[in-house]
Design an enzyme around this catalytic site. Structure first.
Site, short mmCIF file in Angstrom:
data_model
loop_
_atom_site.label_atom_id
_atom_site.label_comp_id
_atom_site.label_asym_id
_atom_site.label_seq_id
_atom_site.Cartn_x
_atom_site.Cartn_y
_atom_site.Cartn_z
N ASP A 86 2.92 7.47 131.83
CA ASP A 86 3.21 8.01 133.25
C ASP A 86 2.19 7.64 133.94
O ASP A 86 1.48 7.23 133.73
CB ASP A 86 2.72 9.03 132.52
CG ASP A 86 2.45 10.48 133.97
OD1 ASP A 86 3.41 9.70 135.20
OD2 ASP A 86 1.63 10.92 134.02
N ASP A 99 0.44 9.22 137.44
CA ASP A 99 0.07 9.94 138.16
C ASP A 99 -0.73 10.95 137.40
O ASP A 99 -0.74 11.34 136.69
CB ASP A 99 0.62 11.22 138.85
CG ASP A 99 1.72 10.75 139.67
OD1 ASP A 99 1.29 9.49 141.05
OD2 ASP A 99 2.25 11.33 141.10
N LYS A 122 12.85 11.28 132.95
CA LYS A 122 11.46 10.43 132.17
C LYS A 122 12.42 10.01 131.12
O LYS A 122 12.21 8.58 130.58
CB LYS A 122 10.53 10.63 132.62
CG LYS A 122 10.21 10.43 133.76
CD LYS A 122 8.10 10.92 133.51
CE LYS A 122 7.38 10.91 134.78
NZ LYS A 122 5.82 11.13 134.55
#
Length: 317
Positions: free
Chosen positions: A70, A72, A222
């Site tokens: 990931d 962020d 995702k």
């Protein structure tokens, strides 16, 4: 957009739009990675001193394994799309009121330390309206500049070292993010990673239409993207690793045999401990470790974000 032929049909709990977003992102990621492999491999080397936390995993030479990160607050402090918005404002893509909204959203993100779907959706809607009519190549070029201006100094050295360990073991490493795939690809290339899975914006003849393909690459989407890419690459997900800070990514983390909670929010920390997942926290300060709030964040972050927006506006005028 037709479903990809190389995907094996199966039952999915995710929505049809999540599936479409995941498949589109996987297709874009594979295409971008082929281009990235042709670039100078020297960019893949981590800076000295960033490899002092090399993990027990990965297994060297396991070509059926890969790592999915990931972006962020896992690889980078803050949200990429907010930094991107700041860079677009600097280049007169939109007006002051839009900048103030980006500044507020970024301040809220730093204060809460977690993703809020409504805030993230609002930011993406703003970005889509801003880039509509612009060429993809133009945004890619600008993305390179914005990375240097706002993102490079926000990369977590500890997470970057984890990614480098996978690369050193001969494995591919992918970013998986709700940020636009073009920006995610720029970040992946600058970090020496294999490529990126990101939200795919529709374009016609190289020009953005202002629409998405499917939906933002968030949550279940995702997981769909990782599953699709793993199928195309011939990976064994049980031997793969995934890294995230957010409980929204539990679907992705649950797909792999080696899930890691990085700088986790409270819900993910609890979930990870219950399942004996590995945890890493690169934030400083006891409070950050306890409640998942980035160090130095707080009420001052809101004032700081707003002040930064006003200062930038004054410099421009």
């Amino acid at each position: 957009m037709a479903a990809l032929g190389w995907l094996t049909p199966r039952r999915r709990s995710a929505t049809a739009r999540s599936v479409l977003a995941g498949e589109a992102s996987a297709e874009a990621a594979r295409k971008s990675s082929q281009e990235l492999e042709e670039l100078d491999e020297a960019a893949a080397a981590a800076a000295p001193g960033e490899q002092d936390q090399e993990p027990e995993f990965p297994v060297v030479g396991d070509d059926k394994a890969a790592a999915f990160f990931d972006l962020d607050n896992t690889v980078m402090q803050g949200a990429a799309i907010f930094h991107f918005g700041r860079g677009l404002y600097k280049r007169k893509f939109f007006e002051r009121q839009e900048l103030a909204r980006f500044a507020w959203q970024q301040a809220w993100f730093r204060l809460a330390g977690v993703e809020d779907p409504e805030h993230m959706q609002d930011a993406r809607d703003s970005a889509l309206s801003i880039v509509k009519g612009h060429r993809v190549a133009e945004l890619m070029s600008i993305g390179e500049e914005i990375y240097d201006e706002y993102m490079a100094e926000r990369i977590w050295p500890g997470t970057r070292a984890l990614a480098q360990a996978h690369l050193d073991a001969g494995q591919k490493v992918w970013l998986v993010t709700a940020a636009p795939v073009e920006i995610a690809t720029v970040i992946a290339r600058r970090l020496g990673l294999t490529g990126a899975l990101g939200t795919v914006a529709e374009s016609m003849d190289g020009v953005y239409t202002g629409k998405l393909v499917g939906e933002p690459l968030h949550g279940p989407a995702k997981a769909e993207a990782v599953r699709a890419l793993a199928s195309a690459e011939g990976l064994d997900l049980a031997r793969c690793a995934a890294y995230s800070d957010s409980h929204n990514d539990i679907p992705m983390l649950s797909l792999v045999g080696h899930p890691y909670a990085i700088n986790p929010d409270a819900k993910l920390r609890k979930h990870a401990r219950e399942r004996d997942w590995r945890l890493r926290d690169y934030r400083t300060g006891r409070k950050a470790a306890k409640v998942g709030i980035p160090a130095a964040a707080g009420v001052g972050a809101i004032a700081g974000g707003t002040a930064a927006a006003i200062a930038l506006h004054r410099r421009r005028h």
